[in-house]
Design a protein around this motif. Structure first.
Motif, PDB file in Angstrom:
ATOM      1  N   ASN A 157       0.798  -1.228   0.000  1.00 52.09           N
ATOM      2  CA  ASN A 157       0.000   0.000   0.000  1.00 52.09           C
ATOM      3  C   ASN A 157       0.828   1.274   0.000  1.00 52.09           C
ATOM      4  O   ASN A 157       0.330   2.336  -0.362  1.00 52.09           O
ATOM      5  CB  ASN A 157      -0.951   0.004   1.199  1.00 52.09           C
ATOM      6  CG  ASN A 157      -2.174  -0.850   0.964  1.00 52.09           C
ATOM      7  OD1 ASN A 157      -2.640  -0.988  -0.163  1.00 52.09           O
ATOM      8  ND2 ASN A 157      -2.714  -1.430   2.022  1.00 52.09           N
ATOM      9  N   GLN A 158       2.098   1.175   0.395  1.00 54.64           N
ATOM     10  CA  GLN A 158       2.941   2.377   0.404  1.00 54.64           C
ATOM     11  C   GLN A 158       3.071   2.951  -0.999  1.00 54.64           C
ATOM     12  O   GLN A 158       3.274   4.162  -1.159  1.00 54.64           O
ATOM     13  CB  GLN A 158       4.326   2.047   0.971  1.00 54.64           C
ATOM     14  CG  GLN A 158       5.165   3.284   1.287  1.00 54.64           C
ATOM     15  CD  GLN A 158       4.532   4.161   2.366  1.00 54.64           C
ATOM     16  OE1 GLN A 158       4.065   3.663   3.379  1.00 54.64           O
ATOM     17  NE2 GLN A 158       4.524   5.477   2.142  1.00 54.64           N
ATOM     18  N   VAL A 159       2.927   2.114  -2.014  1.00 56.99           N
ATOM     19  CA  VAL A 159       2.986   2.592  -3.405  1.00 56.99           C
ATOM     20  C   VAL A 159       1.912   3.654  -3.635  1.00 56.99           C
ATOM     21  O   VAL A 159       2.189   4.717  -4.213  1.00 56.99           O
ATOM     22  CB  VAL A 159       2.791   1.415  -4.381  1.00 56.99           C
ATOM     23  CG1 VAL A 159       2.666   1.930  -5.818  1.00 56.99           C
ATOM     24  CG2 VAL A 159       3.939   0.426  -4.274  1.00 56.99           C
TER      25      VAL A 159
ATOM     26  N   VAL B 156      -1.739  25.237  -5.506  1.00 56.70           N
ATOM     27  CA  VAL B 156      -2.512  24.006  -5.291  1.00 56.70           C
ATOM     28  C   VAL B 156      -2.360  23.571  -3.831  1.00 56.70           C
ATOM     29  O   VAL B 156      -1.261  23.263  -3.392  1.00 56.70           O
ATOM     30  CB  VAL B 156      -2.034  22.872  -6.218  1.00 56.70           C
ATOM     31  CG1 VAL B 156      -2.820  21.591  -5.936  1.00 56.70           C
ATOM     32  CG2 VAL B 156      -2.185  23.295  -7.675  1.00 56.70           C
ATOM     33  N   PRO B 157      -3.454  23.533  -3.058  1.00 57.79           N
ATOM     34  CA  PRO B 157      -3.351  23.063  -1.669  1.00 57.79           C
ATOM     35  C   PRO B 157      -2.894  21.612  -1.626  1.00 57.79           C
ATOM     36  O   PRO B 157      -3.359  20.777  -2.403  1.00 57.79           O
ATOM     37  CB  PRO B 157      -4.802  23.188  -1.151  1.00 57.79           C
ATOM     38  CG  PRO B 157      -5.470  24.153  -2.086  1.00 57.79           C
ATOM     39  CD  PRO B 157      -4.816  23.942  -3.411  1.00 57.79           C
ATOM     40  N   LYS B 158      -1.963  21.319  -0.737  1.00 57.68           N
ATOM     41  CA  LYS B 158      -1.400  19.974  -0.650  1.00 57.68           C
ATOM     42  C   LYS B 158      -2.031  19.187   0.488  1.00 57.68           C
ATOM     43  O   LYS B 158      -2.342  19.737   1.555  1.00 57.68           O
ATOM     44  CB  LYS B 158       0.124  20.049  -0.443  1.00 57.68           C
ATOM     45  CG  LYS B 158       0.862  20.878  -1.481  1.00 57.68           C
ATOM     46  CD  LYS B 158       0.614  20.399  -2.896  1.00 57.68           C
ATOM     47  CE  LYS B 158       1.474  21.086  -3.926  1.00 57.68           C
ATOM     48  NZ  LYS B 158       1.229  22.519  -4.045  1.00 57.68           N
ATOM     49  N   GLN B 159      -2.239  17.889   0.221  1.00 59.57           N
ATOM     50  CA  GLN B 159      -2.810  16.983   1.216  1.00 59.57           C
ATOM     51  C   GLN B 159      -1.787  15.880   1.494  1.00 59.57           C
ATOM     52  O   GLN B 159      -0.972  15.540   0.642  1.00 59.57           O
ATOM     53  CB  GLN B 159      -4.109  16.351   0.698  1.00 59.57           C
ATOM     54  CG  GLN B 159      -5.023  17.296  -0.058  1.00 59.57           C
ATOM     55  CD  GLN B 159      -5.623  18.367   0.816  1.00 59.57           C
ATOM     56  OE1 GLN B 159      -5.812  18.156   1.998  1.00 59.57           O
ATOM     57  NE2 GLN B 159      -5.934  19.514   0.235  1.00 59.57           N
ATOM     58  N   THR B 160      -1.857  15.310   2.690  1.00 53.59           N
ATOM     59  CA  THR B 160      -0.977  14.198   3.020  1.00 53.59           C
ATOM     60  C   THR B 160      -1.751  13.128   3.777  1.00 53.59           C
ATOM     61  O   THR B 160      -2.789  13.408   4.381  1.00 53.59           O
ATOM     62  CB  THR B 160       0.219  14.646   3.886  1.00 53.59           C
ATOM     63  OG1 THR B 160      -0.267  15.239   5.091  1.00 53.59           O
ATOM     64  CG2 THR B 160       1.109  15.636   3.149  1.00 53.59           C
ATOM     65  N   ARG B 161      -1.236  11.917   3.718  1.00 61.53           N
ATOM     66  CA  ARG B 161      -1.817  10.813   4.455  1.00 61.53           C
ATOM     67  C   ARG B 161      -0.675   9.942   4.970  1.00 61.53           C
ATOM     68  O   ARG B 161       0.414   9.902   4.378  1.00 61.53           O
ATOM     69  CB  ARG B 161      -2.741   9.987   3.560  1.00 61.53           C
ATOM     70  CG  ARG B 161      -2.068   9.404   2.355  1.00 61.53           C
ATOM     71  CD  ARG B 161      -2.986   8.609   1.455  1.00 61.53           C
ATOM     72  NE  ARG B 161      -3.459   7.389   2.110  1.00 61.53           N
ATOM     73  CZ  ARG B 161      -4.079   6.414   1.467  1.00 61.53           C
ATOM     74  NH1 ARG B 161      -4.295   6.510   0.148  1.00 61.53           N
ATOM     75  NH2 ARG B 161      -4.484   5.336   2.087  1.00 61.53           N
ATOM     76  N   SER B 162      -0.925   9.245   6.063  1.00 60.12           N
ATOM     77  CA  SER B 162       0.101   8.366   6.622  1.00 60.12           C
ATOM     78  C   SER B 162      -0.245   6.900   6.482  1.00 60.12           C
ATOM     79  O   SER B 162       0.600   6.030   6.678  1.00 60.12           O
ATOM     80  CB  SER B 162       0.334   8.694   8.101  1.00 60.12           C
ATOM     81  OG  SER B 162      -0.862   8.525   8.842  1.00 60.12           O
ATOM     82  N   ARG B 163      -1.541   6.630   6.163  1.00 60.59           N
ATOM     83  CA  ARG B 163      -1.947   5.226   6.020  1.00 60.59           C
ATOM     84  C   ARG B 163      -3.091   5.116   5.018  1.00 60.59           C
ATOM     85  O   ARG B 163      -3.638   6.114   4.595  1.00 60.59           O
ATOM     86  CB  ARG B 163      -2.405   4.649   7.367  1.00 60.59           C
ATOM     87  CG  ARG B 163      -3.555   5.377   8.022  1.00 60.59           C
ATOM     88  CD  ARG B 163      -3.798   4.824   9.425  1.00 60.59           C
ATOM     89  NE  ARG B 163      -4.866   5.534  10.106  1.00 60.59           N
ATOM     90  CZ  ARG B 163      -6.150   5.174  10.043  1.00 60.59           C
ATOM     91  NH1 ARG B 163      -6.496   4.121   9.355  1.00 60.59           N
ATOM     92  NH2 ARG B 163      -7.075   5.851  10.685  1.00 60.59           N
TER      93      ARG B 163
ATOM     94  N   ASN C 250      -5.610  -7.995   4.479  1.00 56.96           N
ATOM     95  CA  ASN C 250      -4.954  -7.687   3.207  1.00 56.96           C
ATOM     96  C   ASN C 250      -5.873  -6.866   2.303  1.00 56.96           C
ATOM     97  O   ASN C 250      -6.327  -7.321   1.253  1.00 56.96           O
ATOM     98  CB  ASN C 250      -4.536  -8.986   2.514  1.00 56.96           C
ATOM     99  CG  ASN C 250      -3.524  -9.766   3.318  1.00 56.96           C
ATOM    100  OD1 ASN C 250      -2.479  -9.236   3.673  1.00 56.96           O
ATOM    101  ND2 ASN C 250      -3.845 -11.014   3.634  1.00 56.96           N
ATOM    102  N   ILE C 251      -6.142  -5.664   2.750  1.00 60.55           N
ATOM    103  CA  ILE C 251      -7.008  -4.745   2.022  1.00 60.55           C
ATOM    104  C   ILE C 251      -6.150  -3.712   1.296  1.00 60.55           C
ATOM    105  O   ILE C 251      -5.329  -3.025   1.918  1.00 60.55           O
ATOM    106  CB  ILE C 251      -7.996  -4.048   2.968  1.00 60.55           C
ATOM    107  CG1 ILE C 251      -8.882  -5.069   3.679  1.00 60.55           C
ATOM    108  CG2 ILE C 251      -8.829  -3.019   2.202  1.00 60.55           C
ATOM    109  CD1 ILE C 251      -9.756  -5.893   2.757  1.00 60.55           C
ATOM    110  N   ILE C 252      -6.340  -3.607  -0.009  1.00 61.94           N
ATOM    111  CA  ILE C 252      -5.627  -2.596  -0.792  1.00 61.94           C
ATOM    112  C   ILE C 252      -6.259  -1.246  -0.521  1.00 61.94           C
ATOM    113  O   ILE C 252      -7.469  -1.072  -0.652  1.00 61.94           O
ATOM    114  CB  ILE C 252      -5.679  -2.932  -2.287  1.00 61.94           C
ATOM    115  CG1 ILE C 252      -4.988  -4.288  -2.552  1.00 61.94           C
ATOM    116  CG2 ILE C 252      -5.022  -1.837  -3.117  1.00 61.94           C
ATOM    117  CD1 ILE C 252      -5.145  -4.789  -3.975  1.00 61.94           C
TER     118      ILE C 252
END
Length: 462
Positions: free
Chosen positions: A234-236, A455-462, A403-405
């Motif tokens: 999922n890190q991809v 462009v406002p930037k978004q981030t996620r950790s998981r 194992n959820i994508i």
């Protein structure tokens, strides 16, 4: 359909901040829940409500016959203006520019609006009061405690809860279980088995694989991304969402694109590039195609055309390599079909209450009964007689376990990138560009967006 499908690129509302004002966008009004559990947003019972629904795979009867009737029951005598369309962008974009916006918008389909742009212009009402409001079914519980946590994770734009994703969808490869049973075919678990089945299907005059090239290349873009996650984890996808350096050039992405380009070249049908999703899905129903990459809304969308001997079932992506990070059976499960409340509409309080009604068990169960699709409301579908495809998806989810994508979010965060990706998907699948060029082009586009301070930037950790 789903929450973040393709449409026109970024800058949809670039005129909104200045149209008629010449200044910054007005701040969205704050709505604080009141002490009245029956009317926590202080809805004016006499104030009309306007609801715009994308009339796609789910139709719009669930809104007209169920959710709006429940709203009218709560506020007798209220007037609801209901509009259904498959051209969300074409019909709504001029209205948003003019400041004439609906109270509730089901933002979906190939012309869905750019949510990040809407948020930047102050058009989206804060849904935190909705999530913190008492549940209709049990006022001792907050709404957020009655829905799957993925709703809250996916609600955020710039750290604010602005989007309600209403359905749970399973995106994978869909096939006719009845055909497989009659032919004695097993669902392939490895890429070698997949291509071997392609050879058998070719002898029967059946394409192993197809997707709608004209109006649905995003179906295949999802398939490429989730195959890449199958290979590399999922890190991809997290790296792609976070505009990480080199994310599109990562080896799992190249492997996924290369694998599917080869499948298309050997076992696909080029003429399908000119078809829309409905036309391709009819060919699937006629057993002219074995596998079709789509989400679990497909069964309801094609209910009127489905022959009695066609049984929708879901197949996980086969193992592409011997060292895939995720085992066979990993499946993408996500929340989708987004709804927003117009912060600058005439009745945002009513909009929030409409969504609260949707998130009641009655509202959610009725949606599932009408559309044969699951919602994000916990336990709302218990005891329902679900169709074969949905049961297949539920079993696949159970088998996948942990194992959820993960769901790609850049399609809602950076719509210009997603739209560009859908166009490049058709180009690479048609052989007009190489997989390496596809990855390089997407990386260049992602880098340009990353470097664009507007462009406002978004981030996620998981």
């Amino acid at each position: 359909m789903t929450a973040f499908v393709a449409g026109p690129g970024a800058g949809l509302l670039s005129a909104c901040a200045t149209a008629g004002t010449g200044g910054e966008p007005a701040p969205a009004p704050s709505i604080t829940a009141s002490a009245d559990a029956r009317n926590p947003f202080g809805v004016d019972a006499k104030k009309p409500l306007e609801v715009v629904i994308f009339s796609g795979g789910y139709g719009d009867a669930y809104a007209r016959e169920l959710h709006q009737e429940l709203y009218k029951k709560a506020f007798p005598g209220v007037t609801i203006e209901h509009n259904a369309t498959q051209q969300i962008g074409t019909q709504l974009r001029p209205r948003f520019v003019a400041g004439d916006v609906p109270d509730v918008l089901n933002n979906s389909g190939p012309e869905s609006m750019d949510l990040a742009a809407l948020a930047a212009e102050g058009h989206l009402a804060d849904l935190a009061p909705l999530f913190d409001a008492p549940s209709i079914d049990d006022p001792a519980k907050r709404v957020r405690d009655t829905i799957t946590p993925a709703v809250i994770d996916n609600a955020k734009i710039d750290g604010k809860d602005l989007v309600l994703n209403y359905t749970v969808s399973h995106r994978a490869l869909w096939y006719n279980a009845a055909l497989f049973a009659s032919m004695g075919w097993a669902v392939p678990t490895t890429w070698a088995e997949f291509t071997a089945l392609g050879e058998q299907a070719k002898k029967e005059g059946i394409a192993l694989f197809a997707y709608p090239g004209q109006k649905g290349p995003y179906y295949q873009l999802w398939n490429l991304l989730y195959t890449a996650a199958k290979i590399g984890g999922n890190q991809v996808i997290i790296d792609i969402d976070n505009l990480a350096e080199g994310a599109w050039n990562a080896e799992p992405v190249k492997q996924a694109v290369t694998a599917w380009v080869e499948i298309q070249a050997k076992y696909g049908e080029k003429s399908y590039f000119g078809l829309d999703h409905t036309q391709t899905q009819v060919k699937h129903l006629r057993n002219e195609v074995l596998f079709y990459p789509v989400g679990s809304w497909i069964e309801n969308e094609m209910a009127k055309d489905k022959p009695d001997d066609f049984e929708y079932a879901i197949a996980p992506i086969p193992d592409v390599t011997a060292a895939d990070a995720m085992p066979y059976g990993a499946i993408q499960v996500g929340v989708g079909e987004n709804f927003v409340v117009g912060a600058k509409g005439e009745n945002p309080q009513g909009g929030l209450e409409y969504l609260r009604i949707m998130l009641s068990k009655e509202g959610a169960r009725g949606f599932t009964e009408r559309t044969k699709n699951l919602t994000v409301v916990n336990g709302a579908a218990e005891g329902l007689d679900l169709p074969a495809g949905l049961m297949s998806a539920a079993r696949a989810q159970d088998s996948a376990g942990a194992n959820i994508i993960t769901e790609a979010r850049f399609e809602g965060w950076y719509k210009e990138l997603f739209d560009y990706g859908t166009a490049q998907t058709n180009a690479v699948m048609a052989g007009r560009i190489t997989p390496e060029r596809f990855c390089a082009d997407l990386q260049e586009k992602a880098d340009a967006i990353k470097d664009d301070a507007s462009v406002p930037k978004q981030t996620r950790s998981r």
